[in-house]
Design a protein around this motif. Structure first.
Motif, PDB file in Angstrom:
ATOM      1  N   ARG A 142       0.821  -1.227   0.000  1.00 64.44           N
ATOM      2  CA  ARG A 142       0.000   0.000   0.000  1.00 64.44           C
ATOM      3  C   ARG A 142       0.852   1.272   0.000  1.00 64.44           C
ATOM      4  O   ARG A 142       0.467   2.293  -0.562  1.00 64.44           O
TER       5      ARG A 142
ATOM      6  N   ASP B 245      -7.848   8.678  -5.977  1.00 60.75           N
ATOM      7  CA  ASP B 245      -9.041   7.884  -6.301  1.00 60.75           C
ATOM      8  C   ASP B 245      -8.992   7.366  -7.739  1.00 60.75           C
ATOM      9  O   ASP B 245      -9.936   6.762  -8.221  1.00 60.75           O
TER      10      ASP B 245
ATOM     11  N   PRO C  66      -7.515   4.722  -9.951  1.00 63.69           N
ATOM     12  CA  PRO C  66      -6.822   3.464  -9.678  1.00 63.69           C
ATOM     13  C   PRO C  66      -5.686   3.131 -10.651  1.00 63.69           C
ATOM     14  O   PRO C  66      -5.626   3.656 -11.759  1.00 63.69           O
TER      15      PRO C  66
ATOM     16  N   LYS D 235     -11.527  -7.822  -7.461  1.00 64.02           N
ATOM     17  CA  LYS D 235     -10.173  -7.986  -6.909  1.00 64.02           C
ATOM     18  C   LYS D 235     -10.133  -8.965  -5.732  1.00 64.02           C
ATOM     19  O   LYS D 235     -11.131  -9.154  -5.043  1.00 64.02           O
TER      20      LYS D 235
ATOM     21  N   ASP E 257      -8.174 -10.034  -1.995  1.00 66.99           N
ATOM     22  CA  ASP E 257      -7.808  -9.213  -0.832  1.00 66.99           C
ATOM     23  C   ASP E 257      -6.344  -8.780  -0.816  1.00 66.99           C
ATOM     24  O   ASP E 257      -5.990  -7.826  -0.126  1.00 66.99           O
TER      25      ASP E 257
ATOM     26  N   PRO F  81      -4.143  -4.090  -2.303  1.00 66.36           N
ATOM     27  CA  PRO F  81      -4.612  -3.078  -1.342  1.00 66.36           C
ATOM     28  C   PRO F  81      -5.563  -2.061  -1.979  1.00 66.36           C
ATOM     29  O   PRO F  81      -5.483  -1.790  -3.176  1.00 66.36           O
ATOM     30  N   ASP F  82      -6.444  -1.519  -1.141  1.00 61.56           N
ATOM     31  CA  ASP F  82      -7.394  -0.497  -1.608  1.00 61.56           C
ATOM     32  C   ASP F  82      -6.677   0.702  -2.219  1.00 61.56           C
ATOM     33  O   ASP F  82      -7.209   1.363  -3.109  1.00 61.56           O
ATOM     34  N   SER F  83      -5.473   0.985  -1.718  1.00 58.34           N
ATOM     35  CA  SER F  83      -4.766   2.165  -2.225  1.00 58.34           C
ATOM     36  C   SER F  83      -4.408   1.989  -3.711  1.00 58.34           C
ATOM     37  O   SER F  83      -4.276   2.970  -4.443  1.00 58.34           O
TER      38      SER F  83
ATOM     39  N   THR G  80      -6.347   0.308  -5.920  1.00 58.10           N
ATOM     40  CA  THR G  80      -7.576   0.346  -6.729  1.00 58.10           C
ATOM     41  C   THR G  80      -8.425   1.585  -6.437  1.00 58.10           C
ATOM     42  O   THR G  80      -9.583   1.658  -6.853  1.00 58.10           O
TER      43      THR G  80
ATOM     44  N   GLY H 259      -9.824   2.364  -3.813  1.00 57.74           N
ATOM     45  CA  GLY H 259     -10.979   2.014  -2.983  1.00 57.74           C
ATOM     46  C   GLY H 259     -12.023   1.180  -3.713  1.00 57.74           C
ATOM     47  O   GLY H 259     -13.010   0.767  -3.117  1.00 57.74           O
TER      48      GLY H 259
ATOM     49  N   ASP I 219     -13.701  -2.194  -5.629  1.00 57.51           N
ATOM     50  CA  ASP I 219     -13.569  -3.630  -5.348  1.00 57.51           C
ATOM     51  C   ASP I 219     -13.169  -4.413  -6.602  1.00 57.51           C
ATOM     52  O   ASP I 219     -13.239  -5.630  -6.646  1.00 57.51           O
TER      53      ASP I 219
END
Ligand code: AMP
Ligand code: MG
Length: 349
Positions: free
Chosen positions: A48, A63, A65, A104, A106, A109-111, A113, A115, A117
């Motif tokens: 991340r 935001d 990705p 995606k 797990d 990391p969200d960072s 994409t 945030g 899914d």
């Protein structure tokens, strides 16, 4: 930051440098590398903090990705929930300039994409990119290696202009072959649960080519049109001004002879630079033109576009003119980039 430059034309002859670059990625650092589309700004796609560093170096909103790059099409299943349609696309187009968006797993990391899914996955065909991904032992998250909003880099010198001192290393592998970013598709399901594709960004893998693999390929409206005020884009990147030179770019739509006459008049009266076809070179004022290829050679025009926008920026032009490309085949990819670079300014002649 001290940026190392590695000159790597042949991976086999540069094993030590690629090992070194792979080590930088593993340690959470940033390495710019060549691909067949444009240069990428790479970091470990499972880390991340590396993603945060990529956004900071580019000045990119977090935001928007990132695409993760893999060495083998099969590796997509480690990071995304793959389906038979993914493997059909992989068989037809990978390694190559196609990015596929899927749900995606797990470990991404969200960072990376922004945030979302879902995750965007691509397997580049450039041998240096492939060797770097293998040397890093992970997937590489990489947006284009330009400052956010600037034209994408298709030569190492463009990367040096934008990112020197902001990344750990730049691998110079020469000019990129295609010159426009990858085609992006998202795998969707219709009401009956049948899979189909949504084309989010056109590229060298054309709509027609995709239709040979999947009978339904919808084109997202924002590919060719302007997003309405407050409209939520299907792909976050669609909402940002892109590929833009500093001087305003105006696209000209009209018969060849009329457009040429207009350009000749403009060259006499304004400080303008013209991205012109090779056929027009002898009819326009020298020193105020940047040839981008023959009118019929869309591959060459695609290959030249981003470099030409940077060259136009280096002139004292107050306006940059270019031809509005056709919307068929590879033309749709050119159209999509140019209409954004021009902030949708088209002049009918
Ligand atoms: P770049 O990295 O500069 O080639 O841009 C990547 C593009 O892919 C951006 O326009 C993103 O918005 C888009 N993208 C990446 N991942 C996703 C995703 N999960 N869903 C939708 N669009 C995505
Ligand atoms: Mg980009």
């Amino acid at each position: 930051m001290n940026t190392q430059i590695f000159l790597v034309c042949e991976p086999a002859a540069a094993q030590k440098q690629l090992e070194e670059a792979g080590k930088i990625i593993r340690a959470g650092g940033l390495v710019v590398f060549p691909t067949e589309t444009v240069y990428g700004l790479g970091g470990d796609g499972t880390n991340r903090d590396a993603a945060a560093k990529i956004y900071a170096a580019k000045g990119r909103p977090s935001d928007n990705p990132l695409i993760i790059h893999i060495a083998d099409p099969e590796d997509a299943s480690r990071y995304a929930y793959t389906t038979p349609l993914y493997f059909a696309l992989a068989k037809a187009f990978m390694p190559g300039p196609l990015t596929v968006i899927m749900p995606k797993r797990d470990n991404v990391p969200d960072s990376v994409t922004g945030g979302l899914d879902s995750v965007a996955v691509r397997c580049p065909s450039h041998p240096v990119a492939n060797a770097l991904i293998r040397a890093s032992g992970t997937c590489i998250a990489a947006p284009s290696a330009n400052l956010s909003g600037k034209p994408s880099p298709t030569e190492a010198s463009h990367v040096v202009q934008d990112l020197m001192g902001k990344v750990d290393a730049i691998i110079d592998g020469g000019a990129c072959e295609i010159g426009l970013e990858s085609t992006i598709v998202k795998i969707q399901a219709d009401e009956q649960g049948q899979p189909y594709l949504l084309l989010l960004r056109p590229g060298a893998v054309t709509h027609d080519a995709l239709c040979c693999v999947c009978p339904r390929v919808d084109i997202a409206p924002a590919v060719a049109e302007k997003l309405a005020e407050n409209e939520r884009p299907l792909s976050p990147g669609m909402k940002y001004r892109h590929y833009a030179p500093s001087a305003p770019l105006i696209l000209l739509d009209g018969d060849d002879a009329d457009v040429l006459a207009f350009l000749q008049r403009e060259q006499r009266t304004t400080r303008c630079t013209v991205l012109c076809y090779d056929e027009e070179v002898d009819h326009l004022a020298q020193g105020k033109i940047i040839p981008v290829g023959s009118k019929s050679d869309l591959a060459r025009q695609a290959n030249r576009l981003f470099a030409a926008l940077r060259e136009a920026d280096a002139t004292d032009a107050q306006i940059i003119y270019a031809h509005l490309p056709p919307m068929q085949g590879l033309g749709l990819a050119l159209y999509n980039r140019m209409i954004r670079a021009a902030a949708h300014t088209v002049l009918k002649i």
